[in-house]
Design a protein around this motif. Structure first.
Motif, PDB file in Angstrom:
ATOM      1  N   VAL A 151       0.619  -1.273   0.188  1.00 54.11           N
ATOM      2  CA  VAL A 151       0.343  -0.186  -0.263  1.00 54.11           C
ATOM      3  C   VAL A 151       1.127   1.085  -0.130  1.00 54.11           C
ATOM      4  CG1 VAL A 151      -1.723   1.693   1.847  1.00 54.11           C
ATOM      5  CG2 VAL A 151      -1.999  -1.063   0.576  1.00 54.11           C
ATOM      6  N   THR A 169       0.494   4.278  -2.583  1.00 50.72           N
ATOM      7  CA  THR A 169       0.409   5.372  -2.464  1.00 50.72           C
ATOM      8  C   THR A 169       1.538   6.648  -3.537  1.00 50.72           C
ATOM      9  OG1 THR A 169       0.887   5.231  -0.248  1.00 50.72           O
ATOM     10  CG2 THR A 169      -1.074   5.246  -1.014  1.00 50.72           C
ATOM     11  N   THR A 192      -2.127   4.329  -6.948  1.00 49.44           N
ATOM     12  CA  THR A 192      -3.399   4.095  -6.519  1.00 49.44           C
ATOM     13  C   THR A 192      -4.628   5.254  -7.358  1.00 49.44           C
ATOM     14  OG1 THR A 192      -2.752   5.627  -5.273  1.00 49.44           O
ATOM     15  CG2 THR A 192      -3.017   3.856  -4.409  1.00 49.44           C
ATOM     16  N   ARG A 193      -3.698   5.931  -8.296  1.00 47.51           N
ATOM     17  CA  ARG A 193      -4.804   6.625  -9.270  1.00 47.51           C
ATOM     18  C   ARG A 193      -5.845   5.797 -10.043  1.00 47.51           C
ATOM     19  NH1 ARG A 193      -0.148  11.335 -12.723  1.00 47.51           N
ATOM     20  NH2 ARG A 193      -0.188  11.237 -10.719  1.00 47.51           N
ATOM     21  N   TYR A 194      -4.778   4.799 -10.415  1.00 47.19           N
ATOM     22  CA  TYR A 194      -4.878   3.771 -11.946  1.00 47.19           C
ATOM     23  C   TYR A 194      -6.086   2.983 -11.287  1.00 47.19           C
ATOM     24  CZ  TYR A 194      -0.934   5.253 -14.344  1.00 47.19           C
ATOM     25  OH  TYR A 194      -0.437   6.313 -13.572  1.00 47.19           O
ATOM     26  N   GLU A 242      -9.292   0.902  -7.784  1.00 49.82           N
ATOM     27  CA  GLU A 242     -10.169   0.969  -6.907  1.00 49.82           C
ATOM     28  C   GLU A 242      -9.737  -0.350  -5.875  1.00 49.82           C
ATOM     29  OE1 GLU A 242     -13.584   3.754  -8.539  1.00 49.82           O
ATOM     30  OE2 GLU A 242     -14.065   2.027  -9.253  1.00 49.82           O
ATOM     31  N   PHE A 243     -10.327  -0.184  -4.985  1.00 51.24           N
ATOM     32  CA  PHE A 243     -10.553  -0.757  -3.906  1.00 51.24           C
ATOM     33  C   PHE A 243     -11.754  -1.043  -2.630  1.00 51.24           C
ATOM     34  CE2 PHE A 243      -5.857   0.807  -4.935  1.00 51.24           C
ATOM     35  CZ  PHE A 243      -4.660  -0.360  -4.802  1.00 51.24           C
ATOM     36  N   ARG A 298       0.414  14.412  -7.220  1.00 44.50           N
ATOM     37  CA  ARG A 298      -0.811  13.879  -7.683  1.00 44.50           C
ATOM     38  C   ARG A 298      -0.994  13.896  -8.457  1.00 44.50           C
ATOM     39  NH1 ARG A 298      -2.012  10.977  -3.390  1.00 44.50           N
ATOM     40  NH2 ARG A 298      -0.282  10.843  -1.799  1.00 44.50           N
ATOM     41  N   PHE A 302      -3.472  10.498 -17.294  1.00 46.55           N
ATOM     42  CA  PHE A 302      -4.403  10.871 -18.258  1.00 46.55           C
ATOM     43  C   PHE A 302      -4.596  12.362 -17.763  1.00 46.55           C
ATOM     44  CE2 PHE A 302      -5.608   8.899 -13.960  1.00 46.55           C
ATOM     45  CZ  PHE A 302      -5.930   9.587 -13.569  1.00 46.55           C
ATOM     46  N   TRP A 328      -7.300   9.520 -21.014  1.00 49.26           N
ATOM     47  CA  TRP A 328      -6.553   8.690 -21.008  1.00 49.26           C
ATOM     48  C   TRP A 328      -5.303   8.940 -21.999  1.00 49.26           C
ATOM     49  CZ3 TRP A 328      -5.751   4.635 -16.742  1.00 49.26           C
ATOM     50  CH2 TRP A 328      -6.852   4.862 -15.702  1.00 49.26           C
ATOM     51  N   PRO A 331     -16.108   1.877  -4.242  1.00 50.80           N
ATOM     52  CA  PRO A 331     -14.723   1.264  -3.294  1.00 50.80           C
ATOM     53  C   PRO A 331     -14.272   2.166  -2.129  1.00 50.80           C
ATOM     54  CG  PRO A 331     -15.341   1.750  -6.031  1.00 50.80           C
ATOM     55  CD  PRO A 331     -15.951   2.303  -5.301  1.00 50.80           C
ATOM     56  N   ILE A 332     -12.963   1.711  -2.055  1.00 49.98           N
ATOM     57  CA  ILE A 332     -12.515   2.383  -0.722  1.00 49.98           C
ATOM     58  C   ILE A 332     -11.498   3.084  -1.192  1.00 49.98           C
ATOM     59  CG2 ILE A 332     -12.798   1.425   1.733  1.00 49.98           C
ATOM     60  CD1 ILE A 332     -10.394  -0.186   1.084  1.00 49.98           C
ATOM     61  N   SER A 380      -2.177   8.002   1.356  1.00 56.39           N
ATOM     62  CA  SER A 380      -0.993   7.666   2.203  1.00 56.39           C
ATOM     63  C   SER A 380      -1.710   8.525   3.629  1.00 56.39           C
ATOM     64  CB  SER A 380       0.125   8.390   1.783  1.00 56.39           C
ATOM     65  OG  SER A 380      -0.102   9.313   1.218  1.00 56.39           O
TER      66      SER A 380
END
Lengths: 447, 206
Positions: free
Chosen positions: A87, A91, A96-98, A100-101, A436, B45, B62, B191-192, B196
């Motif tokens: 993780v 991060t 993570t931008r690509y 979903e969890f 980001r 993107f 993208w 989704p969650i 960080s």
């Protein structure tokens, strides 16, 4: 491809893709190839067609399973610890931008013929059938000790040096029963066998704290899981690499690793083309003569039309069967996900039962796990060697990753990544925070 | 669902290397053009908020990140696309001829629910070059688009910002149409978010 690269990576498993991403971000010129026409190697998630091609060549998937596109079936069952190293890597690189969890809904343990939830809160702990009342008080003391322990504060040590005292002595100090030791050692610290009991307790301490802090992060279980399956992870890191200039070639046979007169690697040949390089990284399947077998794992990928019985009908679980419950040396794991993770058609569930092989009849070894699943619609068995490189690669500059082991999460994968990174670059991996997406876009707009 | 979901449209741009995919994105989002060709580095993107029929939507466009060069895009790239933009260079016949395989590749990899009606948009780029260099006529391109179920077609110049705005307005509109067609029945929890900064440490006290 007839160019000079800093590093050529062969195989697009998760370990290789994380390394590609990190090295590309560092400014290395990376070429990344895979013999398959899909990403992920052993850590891919396959659709039905790919799954049948692998396990039942010549056979078509039965139409009642539904559309190909709805399936993303992992070959290796692992979950992500919410506070784990993977993780952090995701991060910091903002991969993570690509992705979903979702949470995995519960962590369960098998004991005395029953399945019980590993408590995820004080409320659940009080009601848990895993311990009787007095044992619960002792366990509470044990966990308070673990959570308050600070290396630099002897007043928190209560006379035990976790760096030298074996874990068995720590359990003893708190008077924990063997059943409690079992669920702590196997369902929380996730040890596959009992050898940890005689090792210094520090390692078990780290694992227990990782478990507890991961549960605290999202609440239901310590685990999270990427929508569309684990195969999304290597692809995310491959995209990171590509954005930083990495070149990608799927469906590219790797025919020869080329060495110079000093025995150092100098290229990779595919057909009549040779790409030149100073270093090669790859998974064991590309280096048959340079790896050794250290064990075997048996995995049964099962397709169900119902949740696993006796697990509160949740959409996803991990279930640990500690070895001594079924007279084995290694635990049996069950990892289950379902259509709510976009890995199979609606109303279907996937469960992978796995363990380290101890006998000549591996399929019989996972029977105690299979017996807990209820009716199994389809079952695909694979027995895989666990391989490790013979040499560390410093001599010939060929760095080989380890096979994916039987552990339940990505801790050992991340250790391997960091270890290979150190050998390849001569430096420890220091994760830097990438901008980001919005910040990046602003920068592109200004230059 | 009580409240209307915030609309995020995923748009992917496909086509041979060098046809101007990154430049088109950059012109549309950042109003910038660079003559220097670099095989896509750093473009991920880009997002832009647009009004479509009085509705504010976020378009996420993208780039291929160069992974198209050896047909190595991978299924994750295609996942959940609401519109697919096919780009060719009007001065390069081969880049037009490969549109067929890009379209097929998209339909296989993304496997949309309703492939017949999935929104594509075709852009013939680099019309700023002199007419004598042109290899693909407007008529030829339009005939192809018609034969594939009337795909909207625009002739563009990322360099001179010709038709870029109009093309992306159509892309947004058609993507939104696709979005509203499907994603509203989902009863699954969201989704969650992994971040960080949300990392915190608390004991569970069990």
């Amino acid at each position: 491809m007839d160019e000079q690269y800093d590093v050529i990576v062969v195989g697009t498993g998760l370990t290789e893709c994380i390394l590609s991403g990190l090295l590309s971000v560092d400014g290395k010129k990376v070429l990344h190839m895979d013999r398959n026409d899909y990403y992920g190697g052993e850590s891919a998630s396959l659709n039905l067609t790919q799954l049948y091609r692998k396990f039942r060549p010549g056979q078509e998937p039965p139409p009642e399973l539904g559309r190909d596109r709805d399936y993303n079936i992992d070959l290796i069952p692992k979950f992500m610890m919410a506070s784990g190293e993977l993780v952090k890597m995701l991060t910091h690189t903002d991969v993570t931008r690509y992705l979903e969890f979702k949470q995995i809904s519960g962590s369960y343990v098998y004991r005395d013929g029953q399945i019980s939830k590993v408590p995820a809160s004080e409320f659940e702990a009080v009601r848990s059938p895993l311990m009787r009342l007095f044992e619960k008080r002792r366990a509470k003391k044990f966990f308070e000790y673990m959570q308050n322990w600070r290396e630099d504060d002897p007043s928190t040590h209560q006379g035990i040096d976790l760096n030298s005292v074996p874990m068995s002595k720590v359990y003893e100090k708190f008077g924990l029963e063997s059943g409690t030791q079992d669920f702590i050692g196997h369902a929380m610290a996730l040890y596959l066998n009992e050898s940890y009991l005689s090792r210094p307790a520090r390692e078990a301490y780290e694992r227990i704290i990782l478990y507890i802090s991961s549960v605290a992060r999202y609440g239901k279980s310590p685990y999270i899981y990427p929508l569309y399956g684990l195969g999304e992870l290597p692809q995310g890191f491959a995209r990171l690499s590509a954005i930083y200039g990495g070149t990608y070639m799927l469906d590219k046979p790797v025919e020869e690793i080329v060495y110079d007169s000093n025995g150092q690697v100098c290229g990779v040949r595919s057909g009549d083309q040779i790409a030149k390089t100073k270093q090669v990284i790859g998974d064991p399947s590309y280096f048959p003569g340079k790896v050794q077998k250290v064990g075997k794992v048996v995995r049964a990928i099962c397709l169900l039309k119902h949740p696993i019985p006796n697990t509160d009908d949740v959409d996803s679980i991990q279930l640990v069967i500690p070895q001594n419950q079924v007279n084995r040396k290694h635990d049996i794991y069950i990892a289950s996900v379902s259509s709510s993770h976009n890995v199979c058609a609606k109303d279907y569930y996937l469960a992978i039962v796995s363990t380290i092989v101890e006998t000549d009849n591996p399929e019989a070894e996972i029977k105690p796990g299979l017996d807990l699943l209820g009716t199994i619609d389809e079952k695909f068995i694979c027995i895989c060697d666990i391989e490790k490189p013979i040499e560390d690669g410093c001599k010939d500059q060929v760095f080989i990753s380890c096979s994916y082991d039987a552990s339940s999460h990505f801790g050992t994968v991340c250790d391997d990544v960091k270890d290979i990174y150190r050998r390849v670059t001569g430096k420890d991996l220091v994760l830097k925070q990438r901008l980001r997406q919005e910040e990046e876009q602003r920068e592109i707009g200004e230059t | 669902m009580a409240s209307r979901k915030k609309v995020l449209l995923k748009v992917i741009i496909l086509g041979d290397s060098g046809v101007g995919k990154t430049s088109l994105m950059n012109q549309y989002v950042n109003k910038k053009f660079s003559n220097q060709y670099k095989a896509t580095i750093g473009a991920d993107f880009l997002t832009k908020e647009v009004m479509v029929d009085d509705r504010l939507v976020t378009m996420q466009i993208w780039d291929t990140a160069g992974q198209e060069r050896f047909q190595s895009l991978g299924v994750a790239f295609y996942r959940g696309a609401d519109c697919c933009v096919l780009v060719y260079d009007v001065n390069n016949a081969k880049s037009f001829e490969t549109l067929d395989s890009w379209r097929d590749e998209f339909l296989i990899q993304a496997s949309p629910r309703d492939p017949e009606n999935f929104p594509f948009v075709v852009l013939g780029n680099k019309i700023d070059m002199e007419e004598s260099k042109r290899m693909v006529s407007q008529k030829r391109a339009m005939t192809w688009c018609q034969s594939k179920g009337n795909i909207p077609y625009f002739e563009t110049s990322a360099k001179e910002a010709i038709n870029v705005e109009q093309a992306f307005q159509t892309i947004a509109k058609n993507a939104l149409q696709q979005e509203t067609d499907q994603d509203f029945y989902s009863d699954l929890p969201d989704p969650i978010k992994i971040d960080s900064e949300t990392s915190r440490y608390e004991g569970c006290g069990c």
